[in-house]
Scaffold this active site. Structure first.
Site, short mmCIF file in Angstrom:
data_model
loop_
_atom_site.label_atom_id
_atom_site.label_comp_id
_atom_site.label_asym_id
_atom_site.label_seq_id
_atom_site.Cartn_x
_atom_site.Cartn_y
_atom_site.Cartn_z
N LYS A 182 0.87 -1.27 -0.08
CA LYS A 182 0.11 -0.04 0.03
C LYS A 182 0.85 1.10 0.11
O LYS A 182 1.60 1.35 0.78
CB LYS A 182 -0.77 0.00 1.31
CG LYS A 182 -2.27 0.70 0.95
CD LYS A 182 -3.07 0.28 2.33
CE LYS A 182 -4.24 1.09 2.26
NZ LYS A 182 -4.95 0.96 3.62
C1 E4P Z 1 -8.37 1.93 3.36
O1 E4P Z 1 -7.65 1.12 2.82
C2 E4P Z 1 -8.31 2.45 4.56
O2 E4P Z 1 -7.71 1.66 5.43
C3 E4P Z 1 -9.82 2.99 5.05
O3 E4P Z 1 -10.62 2.49 4.32
C4 E4P Z 1 -9.88 4.27 5.74
O4 E4P Z 1 -11.12 4.37 6.44
P1 E4P Z 1 -11.45 5.32 7.68
O5 E4P Z 1 -11.70 6.53 6.67
O6 E4P Z 1 -12.76 4.67 8.12
O7 E4P Z 1 -10.45 5.43 8.33
#
Ligand code: E4P
Length: 218
Positions: free
Chosen positions: A87
């Site tokens: 990522k």
């Molecule tokens: C995506 O990969 C992120 O980890 C995640 O969806 C962020 O979500 P949030 O806005 O609920 O923290």
């Protein structure tokens, strides 16, 4: 549409897996910290533990913000397990790193995407997945779902193979709208997936079926 769960909690991943609809897991540094997983070795081990109970891809995020740091970390993460997807944040060096990983055959998830321009750039750089954060856009009174629609149109126009991973999903309507718009994947907490289950008429109907059965078989 693939269902990923957005957590570093092993019990929740097991629970989603047992439900039979889990395709993968996304994590981020905040989610790892929430589970109390700290220190490089513990973090790497935790990714391997997640892979062991997940049927598909597991996104593991780099912490570095320079090209060299991201490449070093990403290669180490990719070596951990063949389910790992690296990522990478949507920043200038992140775009360079996406291209590098793509040329090396290392799969990537470009994270923190909030605009169609960023999404186009990540696809051009060869990202495997791109993660638009729809919930966080909604939080600032922007329209997260319209970004999914724009991305679908752009990717289809040029037949990009990059998959739209709708992230920061918060509830059932997000999932349903993302499915209608053609997102390839959604990721959210287990509760967002479980909320698809619920309808009061299902509960009322089941109660009546069981009561009638009981009457007839008393
Ligand atoms: C995506 O990969 C992120 O980890 C995640 O969806 C962020 O979500 P949030 O806005 O609920 O923290």
């Amino acid at each position: 549409m693939k269902f990923f769960i957005d957590t570093a909690n092993l019990d929740q991943i097991r629970e989603a897996e047992e439900l039979g609809v889990l395709d993968g897991v996304t994590t981020n540094p905040s989610l790892m910290a929430k589970e109390g997983i700290t220190g490089k070795n513990n973090i790497l081990k935790h990714y391997v533990d997640i892979c062991a109970i997940t049927p598909g891809d597991v996104s593991a995020e780099v912490i570095g913000t320079t090209f060299d740091q991201m490449v070093r970390e990403g290669e180490e993460l990719a070596e951990l397990h063949d389910q790992i997807v690296v990522k990478v944040p949507m920043i200038r060096d992140g775009v360079k790193a996406l291209r590098y990983f793509s040329q090396k055959g290392i799969r990537t998830n470009c994270t923190l995407v909030f605009s169609p321009g960023q999404a186009l750039l990540a696809a051009k750089a060869g990202a495997t997945y791109v993660s638009p954060f729809i919930g966080r856009l909604d939080d600032i009174s922007s329209d997260g779902l319209s970004l999914i629609a724009e991305m679908r149109e752009i990717y289809d126009n040029y037949a990009f193979e990059t998959q739209i991973l709708a992230a920061s999903v918060r509830h059932a309507m997000h999932i349903i709208e993302c499915a209608k718009l053609g997102a390839d994947v959604m990721t959210g907490p287990l509760s967002s997936i479980e909320s698809l289950l619920k309808h009061p008429l299902t509960d009322i109907g089941l109660e009546k079926f069981l009561a009638d059965y009981k009457k007839g078989n008393a």
